[in-house]
Design a protein around this motif. Structure first.
Motif, PDB file in Angstrom:
ATOM      1  N   LYS A   1       0.834  -1.202   0.000  1.00 40.75           N
ATOM      2  CA  LYS A   1       0.000   0.000   0.000  1.00 40.75           C
ATOM      3  C   LYS A   1       0.869   1.254   0.000  1.00 40.75           C
ATOM      4  CE  LYS A   1      -2.952   2.854   2.870  1.00 40.75           C
ATOM      5  NZ  LYS A   1      -3.390   3.125   4.248  1.00 40.75           N
TER       6      LYS A   1
ATOM      7  N   LYS B   1     -10.315  -2.990   5.138  1.00 40.75           N
ATOM      8  CA  LYS B   1     -10.966  -1.690   5.168  1.00 40.75           C
ATOM      9  C   LYS B   1     -10.441  -0.845   6.319  1.00 40.75           C
ATOM     10  CE  LYS B   1     -15.550   0.474   5.171  1.00 40.75           C
ATOM     11  NZ  LYS B   1     -17.020   0.237   5.203  1.00 40.75           N
ATOM     12  N   GLU B   2     -10.265  -1.490   7.479  1.00 45.39           N
ATOM     13  CA  GLU B   2      -9.754  -0.771   8.649  1.00 45.39           C
ATOM     14  C   GLU B   2      -8.352  -0.236   8.394  1.00 45.39           C
ATOM     15  OE1 GLU B   2      -8.751  -1.653  13.377  1.00 45.39           O
ATOM     16  OE2 GLU B   2      -9.808  -3.149  12.167  1.00 45.39           O
TER      17      GLU B   2
ATOM     18  N   GLU C   1      -7.310   0.637   5.540  1.00 46.02           N
ATOM     19  CA  GLU C   1      -7.436   1.498   4.357  1.00 46.02           C
ATOM     20  C   GLU C   1      -6.628   0.949   3.182  1.00 46.02           C
ATOM     21  OE1 GLU C   1      -6.364   5.406   5.684  1.00 46.02           O
ATOM     22  OE2 GLU C   1      -8.332   5.746   6.604  1.00 46.02           O
TER      23      GLU C   1
ATOM     24  N   PRO D   1      -7.057  -1.005  -0.303  1.00 46.43           N
ATOM     25  CA  PRO D   1      -8.088  -1.385  -1.281  1.00 46.43           C
ATOM     26  C   PRO D   1      -7.909  -2.814  -1.771  1.00 46.43           C
ATOM     27  CG  PRO D   1      -6.421  -0.009  -2.324  1.00 46.43           C
ATOM     28  CD  PRO D   1      -6.096  -0.027  -0.847  1.00 46.43           C
TER      29      PRO D   1
END
Length: 342
Positions: free
Chosen positions: A44, A64-65, A67, A69
């Motif tokens: 990421k 998701k927590e 962040e 994708p």
């Protein structure tokens, strides 16, 4: 263009993804993992150069927590690919095989899986032809991969009757804690699986070996005593090795004192993560005893199997039916053998 996915974005999976991305006749569709591991978090932070897929249903919230994708599920990735490189933990690949069968996709498994997971136990140089067109291939372990490179190299030039090996094996990869903090050597029961695996790939060679676990992380050292069918000198052996793009001859006199020297050299070369795809033969370790010839090789365990995985894609997908054509393409895109002309 062959579409490739990588299941498992750990030590091997990261390097497989990078290796596939370098192949100009392949497309890396994406990688899959079960949670936001450090490797995934680094992906990421690097700007998500590879599409990421969630390999475990119910873990979407974790990504998701963090962040991070995701582009879908492992099944979504499988359906978009022609072949999957399965670099999951030992035993998981066998379970994933059911998904590959469900969607009639080809898959390549790593050395930690049982041999019966695949149609062929595969090595790019030693038995490429046996993998052509097969649905499931399994790679040899890091030690076995490097060992077979060296033995096959000699065997194709002068023949090999038998080998006896001693493996001084690193106990864990850099960054691992699960094996504990140790200050001891541990001997495994002989013969080692690497010797048995060599005979599976090269049944005409009689092999045996001993393995010793050592509390280090950067690479294995293997000593090999080979009995060639034709008598060769130290100089002839080194010349044979010098012609192989995945084998380096190095000298203690030049500062290549062992595994740590080679790891540092790889970093100084600017190789990502300090990786080396090639094994190294220590020139001063080569000695004769009658017809037997002994030598020591360094195995960079984190990256050494990557070229053979790429070879496996070429075989399974019938990209090249000729062994030399296939490995030459892999070597070209990975930059192997560049030192040979210097």
């Amino acid at each position: 263009m062959i579409k490739v996915g990588v299941a498992g974005y750990g030590v091997i999976g990261q390097r497989l993804a990078d290796g596939v991305a370098l192949q100009r006749d392949m497309e890396l569709v994406g990688v899959a993992d079960v949670s936001p591991t450090l490797a995934v978090r680094a992906l990421k932070e690097k700007g998500m150069p590879y599409n990421l897929y969630n390999a475990m249903a119910g873990n979407e919230g974790l990504f998701k927590e963090a962040e991070i994708p995701i582009s879908g599920t492992l099944e979504d990735l499988i359906q978009k690919c022609d072949v999957i490189l399965d670099a999951t933990s030992a035993g998981i690949g066998a379970k994933n095989k059911e998904l590959y069968k469900k969607y009639n996709k080809k898959a390549i498994f790593q050395g930690g899986e049982n041999n019966d997971v695949a149609d062929v136990f595969f090595h790019g140089y030693a038995n490429y032809e046996k993998g052509i067109g097969k649905q499931f291939l399994k790679l040899t372990s890091c030690n076995t991969t490097g060992l077979i490179r060296a033995v096959d190299c000699i065997d194709r030039k002068v023949g090999v009757k038998k080998v006896a090996i001693t493996i001084i094996r690193r106990v864990a990869d850099p960054g691992d804690y699960h094996r504990g903090l140790t200050n001891a050597l541990q001997v495994d029961k002989a013969p080692s699986h690497q010797a048995l695996d060599l005979m599976t790939i090269m049944p005409h060679v009689d092999a045996t070996g001993i393995l010793v676990h050592t509390p280090v992380t950067h690479g294995h050292i293997i000593t090999v005593v080979a009995t060639p069918k034709e008598d060769i000198s130290k100089e002839e052996l080194l010349d044979i090795f010098s012609q192989h793009p995945r084998i380096r001859n190095v000298r203690l006199a030049d500062g290549f004192l062992g595994n740590a020297s080679l790891f540092r050299y790889a970093r100084d070369l600017g190789n990502p993560r300090g990786d080396m795809y090639e094994i190294a033969v220590f020139e001063e370790s080569v000695v004769k005893s009658g017809k037997d010839i002994m030598f020591a090789i360094n195995i960079p365990q984190e990256a050494v199997v990557i070229p053979e995985n790429i070879d496996a894609i070429r075989a399974a997908m019938e990209m090249q039916r000729d062994r030399i054509e296939a490995v030459t393409e892999t070597n070209k895109y990975l930059g192997l053998g560049k030192w040979m002309s210097k």
